[in-house]
Design a protein around this motif. Structure first.
Motif, PDB file in Angstrom:
ATOM      1  N   CYS A   1       0.826  -1.197   0.000  1.00  0.00           N
ATOM      2  CA  CYS A   1       0.000   0.000   0.000  1.00  0.00           C
ATOM      3  C   CYS A   1       0.867   1.255   0.000  1.00  0.00           C
ATOM      4  O   CYS A   1       1.885   1.312   0.682  1.00  0.00           O
ATOM      5  CB  CYS A   1      -0.873   0.022   1.250  1.00  0.00           C
TER       6      CYS A   1
ATOM      7  N   SER B   1     -11.692  -3.070   2.462  1.00  0.00           N
ATOM      8  CA  SER B   1     -12.051  -1.654   2.470  1.00  0.00           C
ATOM      9  C   SER B   1     -11.118  -0.853   3.363  1.00  0.00           C
ATOM     10  O   SER B   1     -11.032   0.367   3.253  1.00  0.00           O
ATOM     11  CB  SER B   1     -13.498  -1.459   2.924  1.00  0.00           C
ATOM     12  N   GLU B   2     -10.381  -1.580   4.215  1.00  0.00           N
ATOM     13  CA  GLU B   2      -9.466  -0.918   5.151  1.00  0.00           C
ATOM     14  C   GLU B   2      -8.265  -1.816   5.401  1.00  0.00           C
ATOM     15  O   GLU B   2      -8.392  -3.037   5.493  1.00  0.00           O
ATOM     16  CB  GLU B   2     -10.211  -0.660   6.458  1.00  0.00           C
TER      17      GLU B   2
ATOM     18  N   ARG C   1      -6.384   2.337   7.583  1.00  0.00           N
ATOM     19  CA  ARG C   1      -6.472   3.288   6.460  1.00  0.00           C
ATOM     20  C   ARG C   1      -7.514   2.803   5.465  1.00  0.00           C
ATOM     21  O   ARG C   1      -7.541   1.632   5.107  1.00  0.00           O
ATOM     22  CB  ARG C   1      -5.131   3.402   5.729  1.00  0.00           C
ATOM     23  N   THR C   2      -8.357   3.696   5.005  1.00  0.00           N
ATOM     24  CA  THR C   2      -9.386   3.363   4.024  1.00  0.00           C
ATOM     25  C   THR C   2      -8.753   3.164   2.657  1.00  0.00           C
ATOM     26  O   THR C   2      -8.004   4.017   2.184  1.00  0.00           O
ATOM     27  CB  THR C   2     -10.440   4.482   3.953  1.00  0.00           C
ATOM     28  N   VAL C   3      -9.043   2.033   2.024  1.00  0.00           N
ATOM     29  CA  VAL C   3      -8.526   1.743   0.682  1.00  0.00           C
ATOM     30  C   VAL C   3      -9.334   2.562  -0.316  1.00  0.00           C
ATOM     31  O   VAL C   3     -10.555   2.445  -0.384  1.00  0.00           O
ATOM     32  CB  VAL C   3      -8.624   0.237   0.361  1.00  0.00           C
ATOM     33  N   GLU C   4      -8.619   3.402  -1.113  1.00  0.00           N
ATOM     34  CA  GLU C   4      -9.292   4.316  -2.029  1.00  0.00           C
ATOM     35  C   GLU C   4      -9.029   4.018  -3.502  1.00  0.00           C
ATOM     36  O   GLU C   4      -9.759   4.504  -4.357  1.00  0.00           O
ATOM     37  CB  GLU C   4      -8.849   5.747  -1.738  1.00  0.00           C
TER      38      GLU C   4
ATOM     39  N   ASP D   1     -16.878  -0.478  -1.641  1.00  0.00           N
ATOM     40  CA  ASP D   1     -17.440   0.848  -1.908  1.00  0.00           C
ATOM     41  C   ASP D   1     -16.490   1.983  -1.557  1.00  0.00           C
ATOM     42  O   ASP D   1     -16.770   3.136  -1.886  1.00  0.00           O
ATOM     43  CB  ASP D   1     -18.755   1.028  -1.142  1.00  0.00           C
ATOM     44  N   THR D   2     -15.378   1.713  -0.908  1.00  0.00           N
ATOM     45  CA  THR D   2     -14.426   2.776  -0.568  1.00  0.00           C
ATOM     46  C   THR D   2     -13.511   3.141  -1.737  1.00  0.00           C
ATOM     47  O   THR D   2     -12.938   4.219  -1.760  1.00  0.00           O
ATOM     48  CB  THR D   2     -13.533   2.341   0.617  1.00  0.00           C
TER      49      THR D   2
END
Length: 146
Positions: A35, A63-64, A68-71, A93-94
């Protein structure tokens, strides 16, 4: 004399620190994910440590990771190097962006479920995905590359 010597030691120490190899400040590893923050987005890459020779798999993108939120899915995030057999990919959905060549050469990939926040699909994101026969395009999509 002491000030001059102290200054020389300080300069030498500064030069030594500048020559040391640096690690990416924003890098996080959470097997099988690598990441980074790329263009302000927390971006992931699928990098399993062991090969999954011929074993079909459903990959659910988290999603995390580590709070940290996966974008985004990065450039060649799922690039097949001849040993992965991805059948289904589920994107949360992130995630708002799929970078260029995200699924390059995933020839056994059959379906992709995009999350409802995906806005951008980069150029050639699904190139050489010969078995891909199902993909949903949510209303959130604003841009699709070639």
């Amino acid at each position: 004399m002491k000030k001059k010597r102290l200054f020389c030691v300080f300069v030498m120490l500064a030069m030594l620190l500048m020559c040391m190899p640096s690690m990416p400040v924003n890098a996080i590893t959470a097997d099988p994910w690598e990441c980074y923050v790329v263009d302000g987005l927390f971006t992931i890459y699928y990098q399993p440590k062991s090969a999954s020779f011929g074993t079909p798999a459903t990959i659910v993108v988290p999603s995390e990771i580590n709070g940290r939120t996966v974008e985004a899915l990065g450039y060649r995030a799922f690039q097949n190097e001849g040993y992965h057999s991805y059948i289904d990919i589920v994107i949360p959905d992130t995630v708002t962006a799929l970078e260029e060549y995200a699924f390059d050469d995933c020839s056994s990939l059959e379906s992709v479920k995009l999350g409802n926040a995906v806005e951008t699909i980069g150029e050639y994101a699904f190139i050489n995905c010969y078995a891909l026969n199902e993909i949903n395009f949510p209303d959130s999509i604003k841009q699709i590359g070639e």
